[in-house]
Design a protein around this motif. Sequence first.
Motif, PDB file in Angstrom:
ATOM      1  N   GLU A 120      -2.818   6.957   5.728  1.00 26.28           N
ATOM      2  CA  GLU A 120      -3.197   5.562   5.479  1.00 26.28           C
ATOM      3  C   GLU A 120      -3.352   5.299   3.978  1.00 26.28           C
ATOM      4  N   TRP A 121      -3.204   4.038   3.661  1.00 25.46           N
ATOM      5  CA  TRP A 121      -3.335   3.575   2.268  1.00 25.46           C
ATOM      6  C   TRP A 121      -3.921   2.171   2.309  1.00 25.46           C
ATOM      7  N   SER A 132      -9.023  -9.735  -0.020  1.00 26.90           N
ATOM      8  CA  SER A 132      -8.150  -9.279   1.046  1.00 26.90           C
ATOM      9  C   SER A 132      -7.774  -7.817   0.863  1.00 26.90           C
ATOM     10  N   ILE A 133      -7.633  -7.130   1.992  1.00 22.88           N
ATOM     11  CA  ILE A 133      -7.233  -5.732   2.015  1.00 22.88           C
ATOM     12  C   ILE A 133      -5.921  -5.640   2.780  1.00 22.88           C
ATOM     13  N   MET A 134      -4.939  -4.968   2.177  1.00 23.28           N
ATOM     14  CA  MET A 134      -3.714  -4.614   2.881  1.00 23.28           C
ATOM     15  C   MET A 134      -3.865  -3.137   3.259  1.00 23.28           C
ATOM     16  N   HIS A 135      -3.878  -2.866   4.540  1.00 24.01           N
ATOM     17  CA  HIS A 135      -4.002  -1.492   5.025  1.00 24.01           C
ATOM     18  C   HIS A 135      -2.661  -1.077   5.614  1.00 24.01           C
ATOM     19  N   ILE A 136      -2.113   0.008   5.101  1.00 23.86           N
ATOM     20  CA  ILE A 136      -0.862   0.551   5.614  1.00 23.86           C
ATOM     21  C   ILE A 136      -1.173   1.877   6.297  1.00 23.86           C
ATOM     22  N   GLY A 148       5.607   2.708   9.733  1.00 26.97           N
ATOM     23  CA  GLY A 148       4.467   2.076   9.096  1.00 26.97           C
ATOM     24  C   GLY A 148       3.881   0.980   9.957  1.00 26.97           C
ATOM     25  N   GLN A 149       2.617   0.703   9.695  1.00 32.10           N
ATOM     26  CA  GLN A 149       1.910  -0.393  10.360  1.00 32.10           C
ATOM     27  C   GLN A 149       1.019  -1.055   9.319  1.00 32.10           C
ATOM     28  N   MET A 150       1.097  -2.363   9.218  1.00 29.27           N
ATOM     29  CA  MET A 150       0.317  -3.094   8.224  1.00 29.27           C
ATOM     30  C   MET A 150      -0.754  -3.929   8.910  1.00 29.27           C
ATOM     31  N   ALA A 151      -1.965  -3.812   8.401  1.00 27.59           N
ATOM     32  CA  ALA A 151      -3.066  -4.677   8.837  1.00 27.59           C
ATOM     33  C   ALA A 151      -3.566  -5.423   7.605  1.00 27.59           C
TER      34      ALA A 151
END
Length: 193
Positions: A120-121, A132-136, A148-151
């Motif tokens: 995760e990143w 805002s947070i982009m979580h990959i 990959g999955q982006m939240a």
Amino acid sequence: MPLPKTAHTSLPWRIHELTDDFELEDVWALPTPGGPDDLPRLVQLIAAHNDPSQFSPSYRILFAIRWKLGALLGWDKQDTGIAGRVPSLRDRLPADLRDAPPGPEFQSLPFHSVYQTHDEWAAEIANSTVHSIMHIGWVPNETGGYRGQMAVLVKPNGLFGRLYMAAILPLRRLLVYPALMRAMARTWQTLPT
């Protein structure tokens, strides 16, 4: 493609320890099939993204309008961002994440890496409307590989931030994310493995 929020909340991500005051806005499957160790390739792709020609004219116009409005209305001033209006999420990190490298610096987008692990990143952005947070995340896919999955997690800045997020919701889901996914798929296919 969009995913249910449980695709993010049901996994044991470290981001959950840090964002109980953020709202989960969106979760998307990324068109980035790969092997178990390909998260660093995806992270570099996202952080190095600097070629607007990958996107449709409507996408580029939309973002040009947003950045112009931000400049005219002062939404993106230095004092409204990270370490200005809001502290960095890095201030919340437990020692093991804080002592590790945070991840790459962005070349052209106003995001800042927070932390990176093997799967995760997280990167953050803040302005006068939202933090805002982009979580990959790197997750198993349906074919036995990984993707990959982006939240996207947000903390709106008051009523104005909530109204702003509501106003851009259709644009994000109908224009921004689909264009981003198409560009990411094209670029991912050209990257060396």
